[in-house]
Write a protein that holds these residues in place. Structure first.
Motif, PDB file in Angstrom:
ATOM      1  N   GLY A   1       2.816   6.481  66.167  1.00 19.64           N
ATOM      2  CA  GLY A   1       3.805   6.944  65.207  1.00 19.64           C
ATOM      3  C   GLY A   1       3.638   8.439  65.042  1.00 19.64           C
ATOM      4  O   GLY A   1       2.597   9.005  65.398  1.00 19.64           O
ATOM      5  N   TYR A   2       4.642   9.110  64.497  1.00 19.68           N
ATOM      6  CA  TYR A   2       4.623  10.560  64.384  1.00 19.68           C
ATOM      7  C   TYR A   2       5.024  10.975  62.974  1.00 19.68           C
ATOM      8  O   TYR A   2       5.944  10.409  62.387  1.00 19.68           O
ATOM      9  CB  TYR A   2       5.573  11.192  65.404  1.00 19.68           C
ATOM     10  N   SER A   3       4.324  11.985  62.445  1.00 21.11           N
ATOM     11  CA  SER A   3       4.659  12.524  61.130  1.00 21.11           C
ATOM     12  C   SER A   3       5.823  13.504  61.267  1.00 21.11           C
ATOM     13  O   SER A   3       6.298  13.777  62.373  1.00 21.11           O
ATOM     14  CB  SER A   3       3.450  13.219  60.515  1.00 21.11           C
TER      15      SER A   3
ATOM     16  N   TYR B   1       6.762   7.900  61.510  1.00 19.18           N
ATOM     17  CA  TYR B   1       7.942   7.286  62.106  1.00 19.18           C
ATOM     18  C   TYR B   1       7.597   6.735  63.481  1.00 19.18           C
ATOM     19  O   TYR B   1       6.846   7.337  64.233  1.00 19.18           O
ATOM     20  CB  TYR B   1       9.064   8.324  62.234  1.00 19.18           C
ATOM     21  N   THR B   2       8.179   5.572  63.786  1.00 20.90           N
ATOM     22  CA  THR B   2       7.984   4.972  65.097  1.00 20.90           C
ATOM     23  C   THR B   2       9.241   4.202  65.469  1.00 20.90           C
ATOM     24  O   THR B   2      10.073   3.895  64.613  1.00 20.90           O
ATOM     25  CB  THR B   2       6.752   4.040  65.109  1.00 20.90           C
TER      26      THR B   2
ATOM     27  N   GLU C   1      -2.011   6.431  65.720  1.00 19.73           N
ATOM     28  CA  GLU C   1      -1.861   5.042  66.163  1.00 19.73           C
ATOM     29  C   GLU C   1      -1.613   4.167  64.923  1.00 19.73           C
ATOM     30  O   GLU C   1      -2.398   4.153  63.996  1.00 19.73           O
ATOM     31  CB  GLU C   1      -3.113   4.576  66.899  1.00 19.73           C
ATOM     32  N   LEU C   2      -0.495   3.451  64.925  1.00 20.36           N
ATOM     33  CA  LEU C   2      -0.108   2.599  63.807  1.00 20.36           C
ATOM     34  C   LEU C   2      -0.297   1.136  64.185  1.00 20.36           C
ATOM     35  O   LEU C   2       0.003   0.740  65.304  1.00 20.36           O
ATOM     36  CB  LEU C   2       1.361   2.835  63.430  1.00 20.36           C
ATOM     37  N   THR C   3      -0.779   0.356  63.255  1.00 17.49           N
ATOM     38  CA  THR C   3      -0.930  -1.083  63.431  1.00 17.49           C
ATOM     39  C   THR C   3      -0.241  -1.762  62.263  1.00 17.49           C
ATOM     40  O   THR C   3      -0.541  -1.450  61.101  1.00 17.49           O
ATOM     41  CB  THR C   3      -2.424  -1.471  63.459  1.00 17.49           C
TER      42      THR C   3
END
Length: 80
Positions: free
Chosen positions: A65-67, A36-37, A74-76
């Motif tokens: 982002g976090y689970s 989630y972000t 790090e999300l791209t």
């Protein structure tokens, strides 16, 4: 009787190997964890062209982002 057992083993291997490889392929492509972000920046503006050559604008983001457990990653991703 021995020939039937060997033939059965060969048929089992022929069936199980593709099933295992298919499961591995499916899991590596579709088996993902949810993160989630919240988008808080405008992102990097980019342009592209669709199949007919018509230009469009999309935005590229790189942010944490976090689970469910709070693990940070790090999300791209892109947004059209």
């Amino acid at each position: 009787m021995k020939k039937a057992g060997i033939l059965g083993l060969i048929i089992t291997i022929i069936v199980l190997v593709p099933v295992g490889l298919g499961f591995n392929w499916y899991y590596s492509n579709y088996g993902t964890k949810t993160y989630y972000t919240q988008i808080t920046t405008k992102g990097e503006r980019k342009t592209g062209k669709d199949d007919s050559g018509k230009p469009y604008v999309y935005y590229h983001y790189s942010q944490p982002g976090y689970s469910d457990n709070g693990v940070k990653k790090e999300l791209t991703f892109d947004s059209v």
